[in-house]
Design a protein around this motif. Structure first.
Motif, PDB file in Angstrom:
ATOM      1  N   LYS A  58      -9.285 -26.132  23.996  1.00  0.00           N
ATOM      2  CA  LYS A  58      -9.716 -26.250  22.608  1.00  0.00           C
ATOM      3  C   LYS A  58     -10.933 -27.176  22.492  1.00  0.00           C
ATOM      4  O   LYS A  58     -11.659 -27.135  21.490  1.00  0.00           O
TER       5      LYS A  58
ATOM      6  N   LYS B  60      -5.821 -16.178  26.539  1.00  0.00           N
ATOM      7  CA  LYS B  60      -6.975 -16.584  25.731  1.00  0.00           C
ATOM      8  C   LYS B  60      -6.832 -16.106  24.292  1.00  0.00           C
ATOM      9  O   LYS B  60      -7.035 -16.871  23.329  1.00  0.00           O
ATOM     10  N   LEU B  61      -6.475 -14.836  24.114  1.00  0.00           N
ATOM     11  CA  LEU B  61      -6.389 -14.231  22.789  1.00  0.00           C
ATOM     12  C   LEU B  61      -5.273 -14.849  21.950  1.00  0.00           C
ATOM     13  O   LEU B  61      -5.477 -15.198  20.783  1.00  0.00           O
ATOM     14  N   LYS B  62      -4.094 -14.987  22.538  1.00  0.00           N
ATOM     15  CA  LYS B  62      -2.926 -15.438  21.792  1.00  0.00           C
ATOM     16  C   LYS B  62      -2.958 -16.928  21.464  1.00  0.00           C
ATOM     17  O   LYS B  62      -2.249 -17.379  20.552  1.00  0.00           O
ATOM     18  N   THR B  63      -3.741 -17.698  22.211  1.00  0.00           N
ATOM     19  CA  THR B  63      -3.825 -19.136  21.941  1.00  0.00           C
ATOM     20  C   THR B  63      -5.150 -19.529  21.300  1.00  0.00           C
ATOM     21  O   THR B  63      -5.377 -20.709  21.020  1.00  0.00           O
ATOM     22  N   ASN B  64      -6.005 -18.524  21.101  1.00  0.00           N
ATOM     23  CA  ASN B  64      -7.330 -18.769  20.518  1.00  0.00           C
ATOM     24  C   ASN B  64      -8.065 -19.864  21.291  1.00  0.00           C
ATOM     25  O   ASN B  64      -8.650 -20.791  20.709  1.00  0.00           O
ATOM     26  N   SER B  65      -8.013 -19.748  22.620  1.00  0.00           N
ATOM     27  CA  SER B  65      -8.599 -20.762  23.495  1.00  0.00           C
ATOM     28  C   SER B  65     -10.005 -20.366  23.933  1.00  0.00           C
ATOM     29  O   SER B  65     -10.367 -19.188  23.934  1.00  0.00           O
ATOM     30  N   ASN B  66     -10.770 -21.358  24.309  1.00  0.00           N
ATOM     31  CA  ASN B  66     -12.135 -21.145  24.787  1.00  0.00           C
ATOM     32  C   ASN B  66     -12.082 -20.928  26.298  1.00  0.00           C
ATOM     33  O   ASN B  66     -12.120 -21.876  27.075  1.00  0.00           O
TER      34      ASN B  66
END
Length: 321
Positions: A146, A169-175
């Motif tokens: 993040k 990446k998608l499910k945690t909205n991570s960079n």
């Protein structure tokens, strides 16, 4: 009518009703085609099963490695073989549930051209990070992503490890940024060198580095904990991503049109072999959890897996590179 005449009629009817395939299979050498080079999990499964299957069926069983085109060459060869049970494919996640949604001109249709026979093993991917990483859990890794970009390695584009990273990446909205490699070896080398931050690796390749302290094993990608590492949480447990379940699995397939009685016999024999203690132990050493199930269950499993990866491609807006 005399009871002996009735008995004779019943016996004759039974002989007529018995499928010809059941009486003649196997009539020659059985070929297990592995669409990858020797040494991988699919190859190990094929060779472990081949020896015992030869004894069970009373015919020679040989393993043929036909690598090329991400498994398509070997898969296509089996799809076009005679549907008599003497040529089987040891298929994996990629060629049976992913490639048809990703590659053009594949040369075979997994659903139309190949019939499920037996699921052999499911191999969870090991989520590993550098031993010197400042984070030691999935939650800490996501928190880090993040604040700064993390690079996740894969053994290649459109592999289970690639999709596992994309879902995380998608499910945690991570960079996170995908860095594909030509195989697991180069990916591990760069992870060890600190050039990438995480990698969904096969167990056999990662475990020695984990034991040496050079990598940290922080989760497994399967829906349930692996028998190879029962103390390691699943990604779902560690991240809160419900339903996270991405694995590399191996199963036996035949050319479509194979008689049902031959499929049943092969399924029965392969399942029996898989639960033999020494076979199960050898496969577990390779990081593979044995999963013997019925033919209809395996067919349903393949359909679910195919739909799952198609949905991941859509949700993550992935395009062939």
């Amino acid at each position: 009518m005399d009871i002996r005449v009735i008995a004779a009629c019943i016996a004759a009817t039974a002989l007529i009703a018995t499928p010809v395939a059941a009486q003649t299979f196997p009539s020659k050498t059985i070929h297990l085609v592995v669409p990858y080079a020797a040494g991988g999990t699919g190859d190990i499964v094929a060779r472990v099963v081949a020896d015992r299957l030869a004894i069970a069926l009373g015919q020679s069983v040989v393993v043929e490695n036909r690598p090329g085109a991400s498994g398509a060459l070997g898969s296509k060869a089996v799809a076009s073989a005679a549907p008599d049970g003497h040529t089987l494919l040891v298929g994996q996640t990629g060629e049976m549930a992913i490639n048809q949604h990703w590659a053009k001109n594949l040369g075979y249709d997994p659903e139309k051209d190949l019939a499920p026979v037996a699921l052999a093993t499911v191999v969870p991917l090991a989520l590993v990070i550098p031993g010197k990483a400042t984070y030691s859990t999935v939650a800490e890794m996501i928190a880090t992503a993040k604040t700064r970009a993390l690079a996740f390695a894969s053994a290649g584009t459109a592999t289970p490890g690639h999709f596992a990273g994309e879902v995380l990446k998608l499910k945690t909205n991570s960079n996170m940024t995908h860095v594909p490699y030509n195989g697991a070896g180069p990916a591990l080398n760069d992870l060890l060198g600190g050039h990438v931050d995480l990698f969904f690796s096969g167990f056999p390749a990662a475990v020695p580095h984990v034991k040496a302290g050079n990598l940290k094993l922080i989760a497994v990608s399967s829906g349930r904990r692996s028998a190879s590492a029962p103390d390691v949480p699943t990604v779902a447990e560690a991240s809160g991503i419900a339903g996270f379940d991405i694995t590399l699995w191996q199963g036996f397939f035949a050319p479509r049109g194979i008689p049902a009685d031959i499929v049943t016999r092969l399924n029965t024999e392969i399942n029996r072999i898989l639960v033999e203690p020494d076979v199960k132990a050898r496969l577990l050493d390779a990081g593979a959890d044995v999963m013997p199930i019925a033919v209809d269950q395996f067919a349903a499993f393949v359909q679910v897996e195919s739909a799952k990866f198609l949905q991941i491609i859509k949700d993550a807006n992935l395009k062939p590179e």
